[in-house]
Scaffold this active site. Structure first.
Site, PDB file in Angstrom:
ATOM      1  CE  LYS A 240       8.114 -17.498-136.254  1.00 48.36           C
ATOM      2  NZ  LYS A 240       7.897 -18.866-135.452  1.00 48.36           N
ATOM      3  NE  ARG A 314       3.101 -27.575-132.593  1.00 44.72           N
ATOM      4  CZ  ARG A 314       2.974 -27.317-131.886  1.00 44.72           C
ATOM      5  NH1 ARG A 314       2.162 -27.412-130.560  1.00 44.72           N
ATOM      6  NH2 ARG A 314       4.335 -26.586-131.492  1.00 44.72           N
TER       7      ARG A 314
END
Length: 460
Positions: A240, A314
Site C-alpha cells: 500500500k 477475503r
C-alpha cells in the site's frame, strides 16, 4: 470501568429536552425569571443548543437541551450526548416526553459519550452522569455500551500492542469473563490442520498466524460469527502507499466488532449456542510472503489465484467460513473491514451488508434503524460471478478493473458459506471526525443491528 448510568437514588438536576415547536409553550409554563433568562440568552431549542438554568441562590438549578426538529434530527443520532458533554459535573436526570426506541437510543448515546481511549495518554472524563430514564431496559443498554467500548478499545490500539498474540489474549480474557472456551491453531499447525489461506496470508508476519475459536452456550439455536482479524495490513508484496496504510491498525475491526457483539450476547444471556471464529494475522512483507499469481487451495478445496496480495481479508475469512460450515449452524455472519469500494458506495457512516435471505435482510434493516446503527443491504448480483472466475483457477481474489469491488468480494465469500443462512457485513470500523457519542477513532458497526435482529431471525 464499564459504562454506567448515575446511581438512581443520587440527588440530581433536571435536563429538560425541548423541541423547537414546543419551546413557546414550555417556556410559558416555567417560572417568569427562568423564562426571561432563556429569552435573554437567545435559547431557541435548536438541535444541540444547551442553556443552564439558574436557581434563586445563583447556583445551577438545571439545564435545557434543544431537540430541534425531526428533519434536523434525521441528519444524525445521539443528540443528547452532545448536550451531556456541556453539562457541569454531577448527576442529572432527563425531563422529556421521549419514549420507546428514540429514548433508548438517546440513553445509549449518553453512555457512549463517556468513552475515553486513555491507554497512552490520560483523557479528561465526562463530567456529567445521567440517570437511566424510566421506560428503558437499562441493563441491555449498558451491555450494548460495554460491547461498543470493547470494540473501540481493540481497534484504537496500534498494531505494536494489538498483534495476533494480543488479539488472542483479548479473546481469552473475554471468554474467561463469561465462562466460554477458546482454542487456537497457530503457525505451521494451520497447514497440518488444513487452513492454507490463513497460513499463507500471515506467514510473513512477525507473529505466527492463528485461528481462534470461541464457544459459549449449550442450548438453543446455533449462531456463528466470523470476524476478520488482520491486525495490520501493509498490502503484502502489493504494498500500500503510505496514505492508505495509515489506518491499517483498524483492519481487525471485523474481529473487534464481532468480539463486542459476542460480549453483548453473553452478558445478556441470550439462549443461543455461540461460536466466534477469528483468523488473526498480519499481512506483512518478507521473503516468505505470498505472491501475486500464486494459486492457493482453500480449506474447502477451491483454488484461488492471487492477483493482489492486498485483497487478503477475503482469503483468511474463506478458510474460517469453510470451517464454520462443517458444523451445523442456524445463522452465519461474517464481519470485515473488507473493501474501499464499500466506503465509496455508502461512506463511513453506514455498514453495508449482503444476504440472499429476505427475512434476514428485513430484520437487520429494521433492527439497525431502531438501534441507531445504520445499515444498508447490497446485492449478491449473480451476473458478477464471472468476474471472480479467472479461468486458471476456481476463483480470483482481486478481479481486474475495479468495478463492483464490494459486491465481488461478497460473492467470493459466499462461495465458502455453503448452504448456511448467511450475511456478510463490509464495515469501515472508524469514525473519521468527532460526532456526538462517537469520538474520532475506532467504531463498531452492525453489531446492534445483528443483536436486535436475533430474536426474530432465530426465534428466541
Amino acid at each position: 470501568m464499564p459504562p454506567r448510568f448515575a446511581a438512581p437514588d443520587a440527588p440530581s438536576l433536571p435536563l429538560h429536552v425541548v423541541e423547537e415547536a414546543a419551546l413557546a409553550a414550555w417556556r410559558a409554563a416555567r417560572p417568569p425569571a427562568e423564562a426571561e433568562w432563556l429569552n435573554a440568552t437567545g435559547f431557541a431549542a435548536g438541535l444541540g443548543e444547551v442553556a443552564l438554568l439558574p436557581g434563586p441562590d445563583g447556583r445551577v438549578a438545571g439545564a435545557v437541551a434543544g431537540y430541534g426538529t425531526a428533519d434536523k434530527r434525521a441528519r444524525g443520532r445521539f443528540h443528547l450526548a452532545g448536550a451531556a458533554a456541556r453539562l457541569p459535573e454531577g448527576p442529572w436526570h432527563l425531563e422529556t416526553a421521549l419514549a420507546g426506541a428514540e429514548l433508548a437510543a438517546e440513553a445509549l448515546g449518553l453512555l457512549l459519550a463517556a468513552y475515553r481511549f486513555d491507554r497512552y495518554r490520560a483523557q479528561p472524563p465526562l463530567k456529567a452522569q445521567v440517570k437511566a430514564p424510566p421506560g428503558i431496559d437499562a441493563p441491555r443498554i449498558g451491555a450494548l455500551a460495554a460491547a461498543e467500548w470493547l470494540t473501540r478499545d481493540l481497534i484504537n490500539t496500534p498494531a505494536c500492542d494489538m498483534g495476533p498474540e494480543a488479539l488472542e489474549d483479548a479473546l481469552v480474557a473475554l471468554a474467561a469473563r463469561h465462562g466460554a472456551s477458546v482454542t487456537a491453531i497457530r503457525g505451521d499447525d494451520l497447514i497440518a490442520q488444513n487452513f492454507p489461506l490463513i497460513h499463507a496470508v500471515g506467514r510473513a508476519g512477525p507473529q505466527a498466524p492463528r485461528l481462534l475459536d470461541l464457544r459459549w452456550g449449550d442450548a438453543g439455536p446455533r449462531l456463528t460469527l466470523v470476524g476478520k482479524g488482520v491486525c495490520f495490513d501493509t498490502g503484502g508484496l502489493n504494498l500500500k502507499p503510505g496514505e492508505s496504510m495509515g489506518l491499517m491498525k483498524k483492519d481487525m475491526g471485523g474481529a473487534a466488532t464481532a468480539m463486542g457483539l459476542a460480549q453483548a450476547i453473553m452478558a445478556l444471556g441470550l439462549p443461543v449456542r455461540l461460536r466466534l471464529l477469528v483468523p488473526a494475522v498480519e499481512n506483512s512483507v518478507s521473503a516468505n510472503a505470498f505472491r501475486p499469481q500464486d494459486i492457493l487451495r482453500a480449506r474447502n478445496g477451491l483454488s484461488v489465484e492471487i492477483n493482489n496480495t492486498d485483497a487478503e481479508g477475503r482469503l483468511v475469512l474463506a478458510d474460517a467460513l469453510a470451517l464454520a460450515c462443517e458444523d451445523q449452524t442456524d445463522l452465519l455472519i461474517s464481519m470485515a473491514t473488507l473493501t474501499g469500494a464499500a466506503r465509496v458506495a455508502v461512506g463511513p457512516d453506514i455498514a453495508p451488508f449482503y444476504t440472499g435471505d429476505e427475512a434476514l435482510a428485513a430484520a437487520l434493516a429494521a433492527a439497525g434503524a431502531e438501534g441507531a446503527d445504520p445499515v444498508w443491504r447490497m446485492p449478491f448480483h449473480a451476473p458478477y460471478e464471472a468476474m471472480i472466475e479467472p479461468g486458471i483457477a476456481d476463483l480470483d481474489n482481486a478481479p481486474r478493473g475495479g468495478f463492483a469491488g464490494s459486491i465481488t468480494a461478497a460473492l467470493f465469500l459466499r462461495r465458502f458459506a455453503g448452504d448456511a443462512r448467511y450475511a456478510h457485513f463490509d464495515i469501515y470500523g472508524w469514525q473519521p471526525a468527532d460526532a456526538p457519542a462517537r469520538p474520532k477513532g475506532g467504531l463498531g458497526q452492525g453489531a446492534r443491528a445483528i443483536l436486535g435482529a436475533l430474536p426474530q431471525v432465530l426465534g428466541l
